[in-house]
Scaffold this motif. Structure first.
Motif, PDB file in Angstrom:
ATOM      1  N   VAL B  52     -14.310  11.745  12.494  1.00  0.00           N
ATOM      2  CA  VAL B  52     -12.915  11.364  12.259  1.00  0.00           C
ATOM      3  C   VAL B  52     -12.900  10.260  11.210  1.00  0.00           C
ATOM      4  O   VAL B  52     -13.694   9.315  11.284  1.00  0.00           O
ATOM      5  CB  VAL B  52     -12.261  10.855  13.567  1.00  0.00           C
ATOM      6  CG1 VAL B  52     -10.873  10.284  13.292  1.00  0.00           C
ATOM      7  CG2 VAL B  52     -12.191  11.972  14.593  1.00  0.00           C
ATOM      8  N   ARG B  53     -12.033  10.397  10.217  1.00  0.00           N
ATOM      9  CA  ARG B  53     -11.900   9.361   9.179  1.00  0.00           C
ATOM     10  C   ARG B  53     -10.480   8.820   9.207  1.00  0.00           C
ATOM     11  O   ARG B  53      -9.511   9.576   9.119  1.00  0.00           O
ATOM     12  CB  ARG B  53     -12.207   9.954   7.809  1.00  0.00           C
ATOM     13  CG  ARG B  53     -12.087   8.929   6.672  1.00  0.00           C
ATOM     14  CD  ARG B  53     -12.727   9.426   5.387  1.00  0.00           C
ATOM     15  NE  ARG B  53     -11.959  10.481   4.753  1.00  0.00           N
ATOM     16  CZ  ARG B  53     -12.357  11.129   3.644  1.00  0.00           C
ATOM     17  NH1 ARG B  53     -13.517  10.855   3.100  1.00  0.00           N
ATOM     18  NH2 ARG B  53     -11.607  12.071   3.125  1.00  0.00           N
ATOM     19  N   LEU B  54     -10.391   7.510   9.338  1.00  0.00           N
ATOM     20  CA  LEU B  54      -9.093   6.836   9.288  1.00  0.00           C
ATOM     21  C   LEU B  54      -9.013   6.039   7.998  1.00  0.00           C
ATOM     22  O   LEU B  54      -9.978   5.382   7.602  1.00  0.00           O
ATOM     23  CB  LEU B  54      -8.925   5.882  10.472  1.00  0.00           C
ATOM     24  CG  LEU B  54      -8.831   6.525  11.858  1.00  0.00           C
ATOM     25  CD1 LEU B  54      -8.649   5.442  12.916  1.00  0.00           C
ATOM     26  CD2 LEU B  54      -7.681   7.521  11.920  1.00  0.00           C
ATOM     27  N   THR B  55      -7.851   6.108   7.357  1.00  0.00           N
ATOM     28  CA  THR B  55      -7.638   5.369   6.110  1.00  0.00           C
ATOM     29  C   THR B  55      -6.428   4.458   6.284  1.00  0.00           C
ATOM     30  O   THR B  55      -5.382   4.889   6.785  1.00  0.00           O
ATOM     31  CB  THR B  55      -7.409   6.346   4.937  1.00  0.00           C
ATOM     32  OG1 THR B  55      -8.560   7.201   4.833  1.00  0.00           O
ATOM     33  CG2 THR B  55      -7.212   5.610   3.628  1.00  0.00           C
ATOM     34  N   ALA B  56      -6.594   3.196   5.883  1.00  0.00           N
ATOM     35  CA  ALA B  56      -5.489   2.228   5.937  1.00  0.00           C
ATOM     36  C   ALA B  56      -4.698   2.272   4.634  1.00  0.00           C
ATOM     37  O   ALA B  56      -5.127   2.889   3.659  1.00  0.00           O
ATOM     38  CB  ALA B  56      -6.046   0.814   6.171  1.00  0.00           C
ATOM     39  N   GLU B  57      -3.552   1.598   4.633  1.00  0.00           N
ATOM     40  CA  GLU B  57      -2.674   1.669   3.459  1.00  0.00           C
ATOM     41  C   GLU B  57      -3.324   1.132   2.194  1.00  0.00           C
ATOM     42  O   GLU B  57      -2.996   1.563   1.089  1.00  0.00           O
ATOM     43  CB  GLU B  57      -1.361   0.923   3.738  1.00  0.00           C
ATOM     44  CG  GLU B  57      -0.411   1.777   4.548  1.00  0.00           C
ATOM     45  CD  GLU B  57       0.915   1.098   4.792  1.00  0.00           C
ATOM     46  OE1 GLU B  57       1.247   0.164   4.025  1.00  0.00           O
ATOM     47  OE2 GLU B  57       1.609   1.505   5.734  1.00  0.00           O
TER      48      GLU B  57
END
Lengths: 199, 248
Positions: B52-57
């Motif tokens: 799972v890859r999460l990207t912030a703003e």
């Protein structure tokens, strides 16, 4: 840039540490193994390099300890995403073992007690890039981390640093190891994020 | 452990896909199941995981691996995430991700810690805490395939309130012939850690040559795998998946 998940902030940004893509820093030392931990008696331990011609070079535990040791301090990068920095080991550079080995092979398949295997180009095991290690942070290497002896090839993902290692088979043609047969990358450079076949 | 018997190596790159949260189910006060819609999901085997890859703003991104909890079912997959204290990703997945929000994932990954519905040996599943997740996928895949392969699950949790899928497991035991579930509670009154007696009583005799799958924290897996080998199981039939730190 990836797709933003609203509200996700992540940890505070630090410019001090640069990690390979997709990795995060851990202070722990997680364990990844596919099966039970083998328990190996030192008086039965041996390490064998088998050349492509079938010539075998053997070292007992006592013979390994007689070789000059080094204490590399290296960063570890596991394909399961954690990285651990500045770990110190004691062991023998594979260059020392290969001094007496005559080979024209380009590839190596490391073998372990318990049946694990992993493949690497032979050149990645030489020139001060790889060790057989038997101490971690000044202590005897625990079985869950691959003791009595594991391979240490820190410039590749940690699954290449075979635990419980007992031999290297030299090959003219590359042959996939255990995780490599299950879809993981043949080379595994963390800085190029080579996690899986095709990366 | 022999060479993993995986038919065909993966070809081509495992692409990142956009998944959207459809709904979430609370399993315990600190864990929830995420039902994700992943367009074009190729299917998976029970026991496999996803990255799972999460990207912030600001473009910062990070990745974690999570086991898949569900049996293969079209474009839907389910992950059950345990909140890790002071974790970076799990608190967001347990508390922050709302229906309709995207996360990126790629997979399925892993071809060793899997059960195939064509396998015929009796199966022993041993779960420690959130290690139940990939094992539940096996229980669900067994049911979905109508398999009669005998399954025994030993599930160690801190207390009854820490059990994931509690209601569904009750139903499975009632309705799925050949599935048995035994619990070990470590923090209840008279609580204790799993031991050789639990494994020999609620598991299979080694001469049945069961396929054993053990998943949980490192110390738990080390203990259970050692017991299974001491009871006479061949190490190559004991497949393990560990998570979390060790004292080393």
């Amino acid at each position: 840039m990836g797709i933003v998940s609203p509200g996700f902030q992540g940890k505070p940004r630090s410019a001090a540490v640069t990690l390979p893509p997709g990795q995060y820093l851990t202070e722990d030392f997680p364990v990844l193994s596919a099966g039970p931990t083998p328990r190996i008696q030192l008086d039965q331990w041996e390490f064998v390099i088998t050349t492509e011609a079938g010539v075998k070079h053997r070292w007992s535990w006592a013979e390994l300890l007689e070789l000059p040791s080094e204490t590399p301090t290296v960063d570890l990068h596991c394909v399961t995403k954690w990285s651990k920095l500045g770990t110190t080991w004691r062991g023998v550079a594979l260059d020392s073992l290969f001094e007496q080995v005559d080979t024209a092979a380009d590839f190596a398949l490391a073998h372990s007690y318990g049946g694990y295997t992993t493949n690497l180009p032979l050149e990645d095991l030489l020139d001060g890039q790889a060790w057989l290690v038997y101490e971690y942070e000044g202590e005897e290497l625990g079985a869950e981390h691959g003791g009595p002896v594991r391979l240490l090839v820190p410039h590749l993902y940690l699954w290449k640093s075979a635990k419980w290692v007992n031999g290297i088979q030299l090959l003219v043609q590359d042959e996939p190891g255990f995780w490599e047969s299950a879809g993981y990358h043949d080379y595994g450079d963390p800085w190029r994020e080579q996690r899986y076949q095709g990366d | 452990m022999a060479r993993a018997a995986v038919p065909g190596r993966l070809t081509g790159r495992l692409a990142w896909r956009t998944a959207r949260l459809v709904e979430a189910r609370e399993e315990t006060p600190t864990a929830r199941t995420l039902v994700l819609d992943v367009s074009g999901w190729p299917g998976h085997l029970p026991g496999q995981h996803v990255d799972v890859r999460l990207t912030a703003e600001d473009g910062y991104s990070t990745q974690r691996s999570y086991s898949i909890a569900s049996a293969a079912q079209g474009d839907r997959i389910e992950l059950t995430v345990q909140r890790v204290p002071a974790g970076e990703v799990s608190p967001y997945l347990v508390e922050g991700l709302s229906p309709g929000y995207p996360v990126e994932l790629r997979g399925p990954v892993g071809g060793w810690f899997v059960w195939r519905t064509t396998d015929t040996a009796p199966v022993l599943l041993v779960a420690g805490g959130s290690g139940i997740v990939p094992l539940m996928a096996m229980v669900r895949a067994r049911r979905a395939a109508g398999s009669r392969v005998p399954f025994r699950l030993i599930y160690s949790a801190r207390t009854k309130n820490d059990v994931f899928y509690a209601e569904e497991l009750r139903k499975r035991v009632r309705d799925d012939a050949g599935l048995d579930v035994a619990y070990v509670f470590t923090r209840e009154e008279h609580g204790r850690r799993i031991n050789v007696n639990d494994i020999s009583t609620a598991g299979w005799p080694a001469d049945f040559q069961p396929d054993c799958f053990v998943c949980g924290p490192t110390g738990f897996v080390e203990t259970v795998a050692d017991i299974l080998v001491a009871l006479g199981n061949e190490p190559r039939r004991v497949k393990t998946e560990r998570f979390g730190p060790t004292g080393a």
